[in-house]
Scaffold this active site. Sequence first.
Site, mmCIF file in Angstrom:
data_model
loop_
_atom_site.group_PDB
_atom_site.id
_atom_site.type_symbol
_atom_site.label_atom_id
_atom_site.label_comp_id
_atom_site.label_asym_id
_atom_site.label_seq_id
_atom_site.Cartn_x
_atom_site.Cartn_y
_atom_site.Cartn_z
ATOM 1 N N GLY A 1 -3.859 -12.836 -2.874
ATOM 2 C CA GLY A 1 -3.465 -12.254 -1.609
ATOM 3 C C GLY A 1 -2.359 -11.245 -1.802
ATOM 4 O O GLY A 1 -1.599 -11.298 -2.783
ATOM 5 N N CYS A 2 -2.233 -10.327 -0.857
ATOM 6 C CA CYS A 2 -1.234 -9.268 -1.008
ATOM 7 C C CYS A 2 0.185 -9.833 -0.998
ATOM 8 O O CYS A 2 0.958 -9.605 -1.940
ATOM 9 C CB CYS A 2 -1.418 -8.193 0.071
ATOM 10 S SG CYS A 2 -1.434 -8.809 1.765
#
Length: 315
Positions: free
Chosen positions: A120-121
């Site tokens: 995930g970012c």
Amino acid sequence: MTKVPTVFIDGEAGTTGLQIRERLANLPQVAVRSIDPARRKDPEARRALMAEVDLVVLCLPDEAAKESVALAASLGERAPRLLDASTAHRVNPDWVYGLPELSPDQPARIAAAPRVANPGCYPTGAILLLRPLIEAGIMPADYPVTVNAVSGYSGGGNAMIAAYESRTAPDFELYGLGLEHKHIAELQLYSGLKRRPIFVPSVGDFRQGMIDCIPLHLDTLNGRPSPADLEALLAARYAGGDYVSVVPATAKLEPQALNNTNRLELRVHGHAAHGQALLTARYDNLGKGASGAAVQNIGLMLGIAVETTLPAAAE
């Protein structure tokens, strides 16, 4: 003649899928296969294409990604390898976590894995800041961590993008204030934390770019390290890396400097006399936070050199 590996991006019309395709477009060492747009939601058409390629990249919502995984599994020995950019499998022990900088042996694990979950970012920067401190014993695994982060609006999906680009969204807002953001489990697991961290995400009126911030009281850490000690530890951990670097602290930090690249910068901002430090990670939420990271993993999984930066025309 050496066979050129083939990739199918299931969900290539979305933000992440488009940027992966743009990064791969000019690489002769990989061939990207596409489905007829009219049949992109046809399970049998997708399954047939999956049977013809080496790797499928899933750029889909979580439930749709799970459906695609089932389609691929139904092919048995003809099933392609999978790289999932959704949240669906990031903490699944049957999937390898696609953050090559997680540990020295992680690139080899990604290269050998049949199924890889793209990070995930938001967790990417926080994990890279926290894990070395916990592994070194400086930060106790039950330390009460708070991660404050800001992202460009492109990370919020089509509805958020439309709201910002039509000027109907606020210039800045905190969200996820119920403390149930879907990235928390991933952040906690791969950083090595035993205590659930507090995660406070926010979004600003800029398309892409990201900063993670982690405040620390140094006298609560083992050995009472100085800011310089923390910087030296991180610098040693990531020395020689292609994409992650430790750079000097600055008085100000804006989130967009690394846009369209796969680079990530770590900093230790501190005041030794006050016994305080602020760890920051700056990167592109669509680069090292999504599409750039995916292309980095594609290169490892297929054993090819790749270009993780967007072509200039796409910037």
